[in-house]
Write a protein that holds these residues in place. Structure first.
Motif, PDB file in Angstrom:
ATOM      1  N   VAL A 343       0.848  -1.180   0.000  1.00  0.00           N
ATOM      2  CA  VAL A 343       0.000   0.000   0.000  1.00  0.00           C
ATOM      3  C   VAL A 343       0.891   1.240   0.000  1.00  0.00           C
ATOM      4  CG1 VAL A 343      -0.175   0.290   2.515  1.00  0.00           C
ATOM      5  CG2 VAL A 343      -2.119   0.929   1.046  1.00  0.00           C
ATOM      6  N   TRP A 344       0.323   2.401  -0.330  1.00  0.00           N
ATOM      7  CA  TRP A 344       1.103   3.629  -0.373  1.00  0.00           C
ATOM      8  C   TRP A 344       1.764   3.908   0.982  1.00  0.00           C
ATOM      9  CZ3 TRP A 344      -4.330   3.782  -0.788  1.00  0.00           C
ATOM     10  CH2 TRP A 344      -4.828   3.631  -2.085  1.00  0.00           C
ATOM     11  N   GLN A 345       2.943   4.521   0.950  1.00  0.00           N
ATOM     12  CA  GLN A 345       3.524   5.002   2.206  1.00  0.00           C
ATOM     13  C   GLN A 345       2.615   6.096   2.753  1.00  0.00           C
ATOM     14  OE1 GLN A 345       7.697   5.798   2.445  1.00  0.00           O
ATOM     15  NE2 GLN A 345       8.228   4.216   0.959  1.00  0.00           N
ATOM     16  N   LEU A 346       2.452   6.110   4.064  1.00  0.00           N
ATOM     17  CA  LEU A 346       1.544   7.078   4.672  1.00  0.00           C
ATOM     18  C   LEU A 346       2.005   8.498   4.366  1.00  0.00           C
ATOM     19  CD1 LEU A 346       0.885   5.342   8.113  1.00  0.00           C
ATOM     20  CD2 LEU A 346      -0.420   5.172   5.980  1.00  0.00           C
ATOM     21  N   LEU A 371      -0.438  -4.741   4.562  1.00  0.00           N
ATOM     22  CA  LEU A 371      -1.356  -4.841   3.420  1.00  0.00           C
ATOM     23  C   LEU A 371      -0.615  -4.847   2.085  1.00  0.00           C
ATOM     24  CD1 LEU A 371      -4.727  -2.968   3.184  1.00  0.00           C
ATOM     25  CD2 LEU A 371      -3.271  -3.139   1.172  1.00  0.00           C
ATOM     26  N   VAL A 372      -1.049  -5.730   1.190  1.00  0.00           N
ATOM     27  CA  VAL A 372      -0.562  -5.700  -0.198  1.00  0.00           C
ATOM     28  C   VAL A 372      -1.766  -5.790  -1.129  1.00  0.00           C
ATOM     29  CG1 VAL A 372       1.661  -6.749   0.348  1.00  0.00           C
ATOM     30  CG2 VAL A 372      -0.253  -8.209  -0.347  1.00  0.00           C
ATOM     31  N   ASN A 373      -1.584  -5.244  -2.317  1.00  0.00           N
ATOM     32  CA  ASN A 373      -2.615  -5.323  -3.360  1.00  0.00           C
ATOM     33  C   ASN A 373      -2.251  -6.407  -4.362  1.00  0.00           C
ATOM     34  OD1 ASN A 373      -2.786  -1.880  -2.939  1.00  0.00           O
ATOM     35  ND2 ASN A 373      -4.589  -3.187  -2.751  1.00  0.00           N
ATOM     36  N   LEU A 374      -3.269  -7.098  -4.828  1.00  0.00           N
ATOM     37  CA  LEU A 374      -3.106  -8.243  -5.725  1.00  0.00           C
ATOM     38  C   LEU A 374      -3.537  -7.873  -7.142  1.00  0.00           C
ATOM     39  CD1 LEU A 374      -4.960 -10.628  -3.278  1.00  0.00           C
ATOM     40  CD2 LEU A 374      -2.476 -10.581  -3.621  1.00  0.00           C
ATOM     41  N   PRO A 375      -3.045  -8.590  -8.159  1.00  0.00           N
ATOM     42  CA  PRO A 375      -3.513  -8.323  -9.525  1.00  0.00           C
ATOM     43  C   PRO A 375      -5.039  -8.354  -9.588  1.00  0.00           C
ATOM     44  CG  PRO A 375      -1.641  -9.791  -9.587  1.00  0.00           C
ATOM     45  CD  PRO A 375      -2.007  -9.634  -8.133  1.00  0.00           C
ATOM     46  N   SER A 376      -5.624  -7.318 -10.201  1.00  0.00           N
ATOM     47  CA  SER A 376      -7.076  -7.140 -10.111  1.00  0.00           C
ATOM     48  C   SER A 376      -7.728  -6.808 -11.450  1.00  0.00           C
ATOM     49  CB  SER A 376      -7.384  -6.035  -9.097  1.00  0.00           C
ATOM     50  OG  SER A 376      -6.910  -6.379  -7.815  1.00  0.00           O
ATOM     51  N   SER A 377      -7.040  -7.005 -12.536  1.00  0.00           N
ATOM     52  CA  SER A 377      -7.661  -6.747 -13.846  1.00  0.00           C
ATOM     53  C   SER A 377      -8.873  -7.649 -14.022  1.00  0.00           C
ATOM     54  CB  SER A 377      -6.671  -7.039 -14.972  1.00  0.00           C
ATOM     55  OG  SER A 377      -5.453  -6.351 -14.771  1.00  0.00           O
ATOM     56  N   PRO A 378      -9.941  -7.140 -14.622  1.00  0.00           N
ATOM     57  CA  PRO A 378     -11.084  -8.015 -14.886  1.00  0.00           C
ATOM     58  C   PRO A 378     -10.663  -9.149 -15.811  1.00  0.00           C
ATOM     59  CG  PRO A 378     -11.309  -5.927 -16.051  1.00  0.00           C
ATOM     60  CD  PRO A 378     -10.146  -5.771 -15.113  1.00  0.00           C
TER      61      PRO A 378
END
Length: 381
Positions: A343-346, A371-378
């Protein structure tokens, strides 16, 4: 775990190539509408697609008026200006956000106040906001909310609907009423997300959408300013289009305006994308359900939509058990061609906002570390 996740994502996208975090899909009328703008020569800020795109977004979100802009930051900047935020004013927002939220404040001479997020939807926490206001603010005789120590006016609350999950808007609206603040929703990530049946960005006086290339739909670059009432909408259109007074041939501008006009070329792309928005949203919800099943029996906690909302799952996210597991996941997946990002640095850790006022940020700091974000393309759009 790491290899299982990589295999799962590669199987989902059916590819051995690099997998980005979020890529747009163009499976409808995009090329035809772009060709139409070129054939017409109306590729700049005048053309039929700008008006059509604004109508499509207004109807989808059921807001008073939608005004197209060059990007989401421009929409936020215009919203703050229309809300009366000026040099030296304070705006309460969250430290866990993309930098554009705070850049819009910085470039108009206003300053952010960072308040914690709440741990379910990751938006601005109403309890933390109420606590900060009770300890640091007061209403003056004119009803203006002021920071007690500096006397600076506090003009607005600006929550962000993180990863498309709506913040707790009822409670935030109540605080705005109590403290005479304007609610401006940073809805850049939440096209297609609904709070108790109402589209995000339409409950506050203003909301800002983004159509950057990594969003649910894209116009290449672009944004939309959502206005709850028609009078604000008319003024938003005026100030974002250089404040030119309509006339067949004279150029007269009645106030300093912004040149934030979305080109017809971009709006054409947006019109085609809007035609497929519901299909894209359905695909993204199916992907989120697959991730939820995958992580169900692991030490990682998949972030689901709040019980009160229907999220667009713009970016799927998971909480790692600890910092070490987060770092290992980032290192291994990215080295093997699957893009997972932290996630973005605060915002208060960035040099330009290090001196900003802030409350306790315990939940924000915990999310930053896990927290991490996962590949999310439709996948089916």
């Amino acid at each position: 775990m790491h290899q299982q996740l990589i295999d799962f994502i590669r199987d989902t996208y059916a590819t051995s190539d690099f997998i980005p975090l979020h890529a747009p899909t163009f499976a409808g009328n995009e090329k035809a509408y772009l060709a139409d703008t070129i054939d017409s020569t109306f590729v700049s800020s005048v053309g039929k697609f700008v008006d059509e795109f604004e109508v499509k977004v207004r109807e989808f979100t059921n807001t008073g008026r939608a005004v197209a802009t060059v990007n989401g930051t421009a929409a936020l900047h215009a919203a703050l200006h229309l809300a009366g935020v000026r040099t030296g004013d304070l705006v309460i927002t969250q430290a866990l956000t993309f930098v554009a939220t705070c850049n819009a404040l910085h470039h108009m001479g206003a300053r952010p106040v960072f308040v914690d997020i709440e741990p379910d939807a990751y938006g601005l926490c109403p309890v933390a906001t109420a606590t900060w206001l009770a300890e640091h603010a007061e209403l003056d005789n004119a009803g203006v909310c002021r920071h007690i120590n500096s006397g600076a006016a506090i003009k607005a609350l600006m929550p962000m609907h993180t990863f498309g999950h709506p913040a707790r808007l009822d409670e935030l609206m109540a605080l705005c009423q109590q403290w005479n603040l304007c609610l401006i929703e940073d809805a850049a990530e939440s096209l297609g997300s609904f709070y108790k049946g109402r589209h995000t960005g339409t409950l506050g006086r203003f909301g800002a959408l983004s159509f950057n290339g990594n969003k649910v739909i894209t116009t290449g670059g672009g944004g939309m300013l959502l206005c709850q009432d028609a009078e604000d909408g008319a003024r938003a259109k005026h100030v974002t289009t250089t404040a030119k007074v309509p006339h067949p041939y004279e150029f007269y501008h009645d106030e300093p305006g912004f040149n934030y006009r979305m080109p017809n070329l971009n709006a054409a792309l947006g019109c085609a994308q809007m035609e497929r928005l519901n299909t894209i949203l359905a695909s993204k919800r199916q992907l989120a359900a697959r991730y939820a099943d995958f992580f169900q029996s692991t030490d990682y906690r998949f972030i689901k939509e709040p019980a009160y909302a229907r999220s667009n799952y713009w970016l799927n996210a998971v909480l790692c058990p600890n910092v070490e597991s987060r770092n290992a996941l980032l290192e291994i997946t990215n080295a093997r061609g699957v893009m997972i990002r932290p996630v973005w640095q605060l915002m208060h850790r960035l040099p330009m906002f290090a001196d900003a006022l802030r409350g306790d940020l315990a939940h924000s700091e915990w999310a930053e570390a896990h927290l991490v974000n996962l590949p999310s393309s439709p996948t089916e759009a």
